[in-house]
Design an enzyme around this catalytic site. Structure first.
Site, PDB file in Angstrom:
ATOM      1  CB  SER A   2      24.213  13.463   7.157  1.00 20.20           C
ATOM      2  OG  SER A   2      24.654  14.400   8.104  1.00 20.20           O
TER       3      SER A   2
ATOM      4  CB  SER B  36      27.197  16.212   6.876  1.00 19.21           C
ATOM      5  OG  SER B  36      27.017  14.812   6.799  1.00 19.21           O
TER       6      SER B  36
ATOM      7  CE  LYS C 163      28.709  13.102   3.919  1.00 20.96           C
ATOM      8  NZ  LYS C 163      27.679  12.802   4.946  1.00 20.96           N
TER       9      LYS C 163
END
Ligand code: GLN
Length: 492
Positions: free
Chosen positions: A179, A155, A80
């Site tokens: 997330s 996210s 990420k």
């Protein structure tokens, strides 16, 4: 249908010398090339760098290094965009970091490298991890591989979509209020948010420091367990890191849940839960009962206050954490006549609307005269929420619940209505407030459109092994994890 390359399968193929790490990496790079125009899971990847890492892995394999010693040797993993990888861009899907590159590796990345993993590239996310759909990325949204008109969640939407589409066998995400688990549910993969302090946050760009945790996304429980085993454990560079030893999360367990007590939190099955989601989740719970688990109803009475509490605490911490992005130290700088104008212009141009909204809210709840009414009160409610869970865990070993009230929604559907967007996290954020662990596993698909549904398991502090045992039992006796989105299998 083409075979799914799980982490476990990659390891087998490498160990038997049926493929080299270079070939495996080339395979994933080719999938990335083919699918990225449709999905946009990655913000950036560097094929030459990935292949150089693969060659180093091949050299180690040739020298006789085994997966017992380096469990991810030659296995590509996506990261990420808020986790530091030395030499790679680190943008948190924001404009404000400009062309910043990490001068060091996050602890989790150091551990992945030591385990032999190949770091493929930067996965898309909501800016600074604020959001539930990846639509807040400054680089454009990621699309759900099950239906490209829909969000993959957020996210960590890039991480979940990339894993579901087979662009990488596993990925790291971060979870502050859901997330990892929410995008895993929307994309039909497994996502694990570890107990607060189980995994080091050193090198994770902070959103809300008392809630953030890094965790794995993968297609199987055993892969998620393996990644967790690699990244978990004490780190002196993170003061909140727990000293407790890391158990062998990968130790095989039987699909026999006799003696395991699972709690069904009443408050998670109320109104707002889509009937199809509820049906699948209840079916999964019956399945677990069939494997021997005892199912008890429990109550988490402070649940209705979790959303407000989260948004006070998370925004307060975010407003403090994001103060460092000022145009002076690193990243974007928009010049002004004086330092104040420079700050204003840099932050005005560098941050997107959701990040600005949160900074303003967070600054407000911390401001003098309001601190007691909002921040202090939220901290007290947070304690009550944690107590609800600890009380429940005196009666049960883990909780079973939905991950999200609905399946993946359409891109654009909620972006102009922040409250609707925030409500998608109602079942996930209490776990972060309580500091406990949570796992999301696919437990069904809606009929039409065909979209994944997630089952959430919540465990006590350091109860990851229990979640993995239950999830493994479920996966060993069901087939959901074998499903792949159609676009992942055509052409390969
Ligand atoms: N969707 C939640 C938020 O917008 C949680 C985000 C997260 O876990 N990083 O804050």
């Amino acid at each position: 249908m083409t075979e799914r390359l799980t982490v476990q399968r990659c390891r087998e193929l490498l160990a038997r010398r049926e493929v080299s790490a270079r070939e495996l990496t080339q395979h994933f790079l080719a999938r990335i090339e083919r699918l990225e125009p449709r999905l946009h899971c990655f913000i950036e990847w560097d094929a030459a760098d990935a292949l150089a890492q693969a060659d180093a892995a091949d050299a180690a394999l040739k020298d006789g290094v085994t997966h017992d010693r380096r469990p991810l040797l030659g296995v590509p993993v996506g990261i990420k965009d808020n986790i530091a990888v030395r030499g790679q861009a680190l943008r948190c899907a924001s404009r404000i970091l400009g062309d910043f590159r990490s001068p060091y590796d996050a602890t989790v990345v150091e551990r992945l490298r030591a385990a032999g993993a190949i770091l493929l590239g930067r996965l898309n996310m909501d800016e600074f991890a604020m959001g539930s759909s990846t639509e807040n990325s400054a680089f454009g949204p990621t699309r759900n591989p099950w239906d490209p008109d829909r969000t993959p969640g957020g996210s960590s939407g890039g991480s979940a979509a990339a894993v579901a589409a087979g662009e990488c066998p596993a990925a790291l995400g971060s979870d502050t209020g859901g997330s990892i688990r929410q995008p895993a549910a929307f994309c039909g993969c497994v996502g694990l948010k570890p107990t607060y302090g189980r995994v080091s946050r050193y090198g994770l760009v902070a959103f809300a420091s008392s809630l953030d945790q890094i965790g794995p996304l993968a297609t199987t429980v055993e892969d998620a367990a393996l990644l967790l085993k690699v990244i978990a454990g004490h780190d002196p560079r993170d003061a909140t890191s727990l000293p407790d030893p890391v158990p062998d999360y990968t130790a095989p367990t039987e699909p026999d849940l006799r003696g395991v007590r699972l709690g069904l939190p009443r408050e998670y099955f109320g109104s707002g839960l889509a009937p199809e989601v509820e049906q699948s989740v209840r079916k999964a719970i019956e399945h677990l009962r069939g494997l021997g688990a005892e199912i008890l109803e429990v109550s988490l009475p402070h649940t209705p206050h979790a959303l407000a509490t989260y948004h006070v605490i998370a925004t307060a911490e975010a407003s403090a954490n994001l103060a460092r992005f000022d145009g002076i130290r690193y990243g974007l700088r928009v010049e002004g006549q004086d330092p104040i104008e420079l700050y204003e212009r840099t932050r005005g141009r560098g941050f997107g609307p959701e990040v600005k909204r949160r900074i303003i809210l967070g600054t407000f709840v911390l401001s003098s005269g309001y601190y007691d009414a909002y921040y202090l009160r939220a901290q007290k409610v947070r304690t009550l929420i944690r107590r609800d869970f600890l009380e429940a865990f005196t009666r049960v070993d883990a909780l079973v619940a939905p991950v999200t009230p609905t399946v993946a929604f359409r891109l654009g559907e909620k972006i102009s209505d922040p409250l609707q967007m925030y409500l998608t996290d109602v079942f996930t954020l209490s776990c972060n407030l309580a500091g406990i662990c949570g796992l999301s596993i696919p437990c069904g698909w809606t009929a039409s459109p065909c979209l994944p549904i997630g089952l959430q398991l919540l465990g006590p502090p350091l109860g990851e092994h229990t979640l993995l045992r239950v999830a493994r039992a479920y996966q060993l006796t069901t087939d959901w994890h074998r499903r792949q989105p159609p676009l992942a299998t055509d052409g390969f």
